[in-house]
Design a protein around this motif. Structure first.
Motif, PDB file in Angstrom:
ATOM      1  N   LEU A 147       0.829  -1.204   0.000  1.00 40.70           N
ATOM      2  CA  LEU A 147       0.000   0.000   0.000  1.00 40.70           C
ATOM      3  C   LEU A 147       0.866   1.257   0.000  1.00 40.70           C
ATOM      4  CD1 LEU A 147      -2.797  -1.044   2.532  1.00 40.70           C
ATOM      5  CD2 LEU A 147      -3.011  -0.874   0.045  1.00 40.70           C
ATOM      6  N   ALA A 148       1.984   1.208   0.745  1.00 35.53           N
ATOM      7  CA  ALA A 148       2.896   2.348   0.781  1.00 35.53           C
ATOM      8  C   ALA A 148       3.510   2.601  -0.593  1.00 35.53           C
ATOM      9  CB  ALA A 148       3.991   2.106   1.816  1.00 35.53           C
ATOM     10  N   ARG A 149       3.864   1.544  -1.300  1.00 38.23           N
ATOM     11  CA  ARG A 149       4.418   1.714  -2.655  1.00 38.23           C
ATOM     12  C   ARG A 149       3.386   2.382  -3.561  1.00 38.23           C
ATOM     13  NH1 ARG A 149       9.104  -1.393  -2.656  1.00 38.23           N
ATOM     14  NH2 ARG A 149       9.083  -3.176  -1.223  1.00 38.23           N
ATOM     15  N   LEU A 150       2.121   1.955  -3.432  1.00 36.96           N
ATOM     16  CA  LEU A 150       1.079   2.561  -4.263  1.00 36.96           C
ATOM     17  C   LEU A 150       0.814   4.002  -3.850  1.00 36.96           C
ATOM     18  CD1 LEU A 150      -1.462  -0.421  -4.483  1.00 36.96           C
ATOM     19  CD2 LEU A 150       0.186   0.345  -6.206  1.00 36.96           C
ATOM     20  N   ARG A 151       0.878   4.269  -2.561  1.00 40.57           N
ATOM     21  CA  ARG A 151       0.657   5.641  -2.085  1.00 40.57           C
ATOM     22  C   ARG A 151       1.742   6.564  -2.620  1.00 40.57           C
ATOM     23  NH1 ARG A 151      -2.508   7.836   1.925  1.00 40.57           N
ATOM     24  NH2 ARG A 151      -2.304  10.094   1.897  1.00 40.57           N
TER      25      ARG A 151
ATOM     26  N   ALA B  12     -12.198  -1.123  -8.596  1.00 39.46           N
ATOM     27  CA  ALA B  12     -11.631  -1.959  -7.540  1.00 39.46           C
ATOM     28  C   ALA B  12     -10.837  -3.121  -8.126  1.00 39.46           C
ATOM     29  CB  ALA B  12     -12.741  -2.481  -6.626  1.00 39.46           C
ATOM     30  N   THR B  13     -11.314  -3.677  -9.234  1.00 37.04           N
ATOM     31  CA  THR B  13     -10.583  -4.752  -9.902  1.00 37.04           C
ATOM     32  C   THR B  13      -9.234  -4.249 -10.416  1.00 37.04           C
ATOM     33  OG1 THR B  13     -12.661  -5.822 -10.545  1.00 37.04           O
ATOM     34  CG2 THR B  13     -10.672  -6.434 -11.779  1.00 37.04           C
ATOM     35  N   GLN B  14      -9.234  -3.053 -10.982  1.00 40.97           N
ATOM     36  CA  GLN B  14      -7.983  -2.464 -11.458  1.00 40.97           C
ATOM     37  C   GLN B  14      -7.032  -2.197 -10.295  1.00 40.97           C
ATOM     38  OE1 GLN B  14      -9.198   1.001 -13.669  1.00 40.97           O
ATOM     39  NE2 GLN B  14     -10.424  -0.204 -15.111  1.00 40.97           N
ATOM     40  N   PHE B  15      -7.571  -1.719  -9.174  1.00 42.11           N
ATOM     41  CA  PHE B  15      -6.721  -1.487  -8.012  1.00 42.11           C
ATOM     42  C   PHE B  15      -6.113  -2.793  -7.516  1.00 42.11           C
ATOM     43  CE2 PHE B  15      -6.168  -1.755  -3.451  1.00 42.11           C
ATOM     44  CZ  PHE B  15      -5.216  -0.768  -3.254  1.00 42.11           C
ATOM     45  N   GLU B  16      -6.908  -3.860  -7.487  1.00 38.69           N
ATOM     46  CA  GLU B  16      -6.388  -5.132  -6.990  1.00 38.69           C
ATOM     47  C   GLU B  16      -5.228  -5.619  -7.856  1.00 38.69           C
ATOM     48  OE1 GLU B  16      -8.177  -8.852  -4.748  1.00 38.69           O
ATOM     49  OE2 GLU B  16      -9.067  -8.587  -6.730  1.00 38.69           O
TER      50      GLU B  16
ATOM     51  N   ARG C 248       0.685  -6.516  -8.043  1.00 41.17           N
ATOM     52  CA  ARG C 248       2.031  -6.234  -8.566  1.00 41.17           C
ATOM     53  C   ARG C 248       2.920  -5.658  -7.472  1.00 41.17           C
ATOM     54  NH1 ARG C 248      -1.072  -4.507 -13.120  1.00 41.17           N
ATOM     55  NH2 ARG C 248      -0.917  -2.331 -12.455  1.00 41.17           N
ATOM     56  N   ALA C 249       2.353  -4.769  -6.659  1.00 42.66           N
ATOM     57  CA  ALA C 249       3.136  -4.171  -5.577  1.00 42.66           C
ATOM     58  C   ALA C 249       3.532  -5.216  -4.537  1.00 42.66           C
ATOM     59  CB  ALA C 249       2.340  -3.038  -4.920  1.00 42.66           C
ATOM     60  N   LEU C 250       2.686  -6.192  -4.311  1.00 43.83           N
ATOM     61  CA  LEU C 250       2.989  -7.246  -3.346  1.00 43.83           C
ATOM     62  C   LEU C 250       4.147  -8.128  -3.810  1.00 43.83           C
ATOM     63  CD1 LEU C 250      -0.638  -8.264  -2.359  1.00 43.83           C
ATOM     64  CD2 LEU C 250       1.111  -7.454  -0.753  1.00 43.83           C
ATOM     65  N   GLU C 251       4.373  -8.169  -5.104  1.00 43.64           N
ATOM     66  CA  GLU C 251       5.452  -8.994  -5.646  1.00 43.64           C
ATOM     67  C   GLU C 251       6.817  -8.317  -5.558  1.00 43.64           C
ATOM     68  OE1 GLU C 251       4.191  -9.792  -9.595  1.00 43.64           O
ATOM     69  OE2 GLU C 251       2.635 -11.228  -9.004  1.00 43.64           O
ATOM     70  N   VAL C 252       6.857  -7.024  -5.278  1.00 44.37           N
ATOM     71  CA  VAL C 252       8.126  -6.306  -5.201  1.00 44.37           C
ATOM     72  C   VAL C 252       8.832  -6.677  -3.899  1.00 44.37           C
ATOM     73  CG1 VAL C 252       9.228  -4.037  -5.145  1.00 44.37           C
ATOM     74  CG2 VAL C 252       7.190  -4.416  -6.579  1.00 44.37           C
ATOM     75  N   SER C 253      10.088  -7.030  -3.980  1.00 44.58           N
ATOM     76  CA  SER C 253      10.827  -7.466  -2.790  1.00 44.58           C
ATOM     77  C   SER C 253      11.893  -6.469  -2.339  1.00 44.58           C
ATOM     78  CB  SER C 253      11.486  -8.828  -3.057  1.00 44.58           C
ATOM     79  OG  SER C 253      12.348  -8.760  -4.183  1.00 44.58           O
TER      80      SER C 253
END
Length: 314
Positions: free
Chosen positions: A232-236, A278-282, A287-292
């Motif tokens: 969420l922080a990456r998206l923010r 909401a689907t587009q946000f998900e 994608r953001a969750l995959e960033v390490s």
């Protein structure tokens, strides 16, 4: 509408190593990760932070417990009996058995212990033994101390949770011969129901209109809290945390071990119109969750801002 059978269970005494053959230094069988002597072997059960963990539809269990005013879902017990889960029952009753034998289990209770799953399991176990048309008295439930089984011990763990959101509490009286007093109580309860809809295909994503000037999307997420906050922080930081024009990320709830992001939405846009955004946000979130990689300075500041807008529901 319902009547009950008393089912009181004596509180179980803590099992000692000598009695149960459990090594005090071994992990507690409850799965908490603590040593037995510091967990159930101490005579005190620590709070269960994710009481619905392992149940199919865990995010929807959280939503019905904390966010959704009027909803039901069919449940099946491990031995094949049918139960109707309800967000709340009349008077905050933990369970009801109708004259036709139908069992209703209410997930919103006026009091709770450190393990809500055991509170609800205690009520369900009593209802399963109550005769048709008898009030369910499960004994102490909630703060007084629930002593029955957990939901995970009673329910079919392979059956999906399929939630139906209702515009009011009319399901309370379905199939009953309700008198004037019951109808008056139903009308009073219905006056407090906030318009709510579940967005199709998006898990526990609920649109709600709390007033005439605003609407919300409240979305119970299944991800672990720390990785979700990082994403969420990456998206923010990338200015991708909104759901489109006129929307704003309002903050998040923490409820029963899960995070519930909340967005402010224009009140005049129908709930179904938010399924696409909401689907587009998900997709962006996945994608953001995959960033390490570690968070950048801007992302760390964004994360701190998100934490400041997070409220824990108890």
């Amino acid at each position: 509408m319902a009547h009950s059978a008393t089912r009181r269970r004596p509180a179980a005494a803590p099992t000692t190593a000598a009695e149960g053959g459990i090594n005090p230094k071994a992990p507690c069988p409850c799965g908490s990760g603590r040593r037995y002597k510091h967990c159930h072997g101490s005579g005190y059960a620590p709070p269960v932070t994710r009481p619905f963990e392992g149940l199919p539809g865990e995010p929807d269990w959280v939503a019905l417990r904390e966010l959704v005013p009027a909803a039901t879902a069919p449940l099946t017990t491990a031995d094949g009996r049918d139960v109707t889960l309800a967000s709340v029952l009349p008077g905050g009753a933990p369970a009801l058995v109708r004259a036709n034998g139908e069992i209703l289990l209410g997930v919103q209770l006026p009091a709770s212990s450190d393990d809500i799953s055991r509170d609800l399991g205690t009520a369900l176990a009593a209802a399963l033994e109550a005769p048709a048309g008898a009030p369910v008295d499960p004994g102490p439930v909630g703060a007084a101390g629930s002593t029955g089984p957990r939901l995970q011990e009673l329910l079919d763990m392979t059956a999906p949770l399929e939630v139906t959101v209702h515009p009011d509490f009319g399901f309370w009286l379905e199939g009953t011969d309700a008198g004037p007093s019951a109808m008056a109580g139903l009308e009073q309860a219905n006056a407090a129901v906030l318009p709510t809809e579940r967005l199709a295909g998006l898990g526990a994503a609920y649109w709600v209109r709390p007033g005439a000037e605003r609407a919300h999307l409240r979305w119970v997420r299944s991800e672990q809290e720390e990785p979700l906050l990082d994403a969420l922080a990456r998206l923010r930081a990338a200015e991708e945390l909104t759901l489109g024009e006129g929307t704003r990320y309002a903050g998040a709830f923490r409820a029963h071990g899960l995070v519930v992001p909340v967005w402010d939405l224009p009140v005049d846009t129908p709930a179904t119109d938010w399924t696409g955004p909401a689907t587009q946000f998900e997709a962006r979130l996945e994608r953001a969750l995959e960033v390490s990689e570690p968070l950048s300075a801007d992302e760390r500041r964004a994360r701190a801002g998100l934490l400041s807008r997070q409220v824990t529901l108890r």
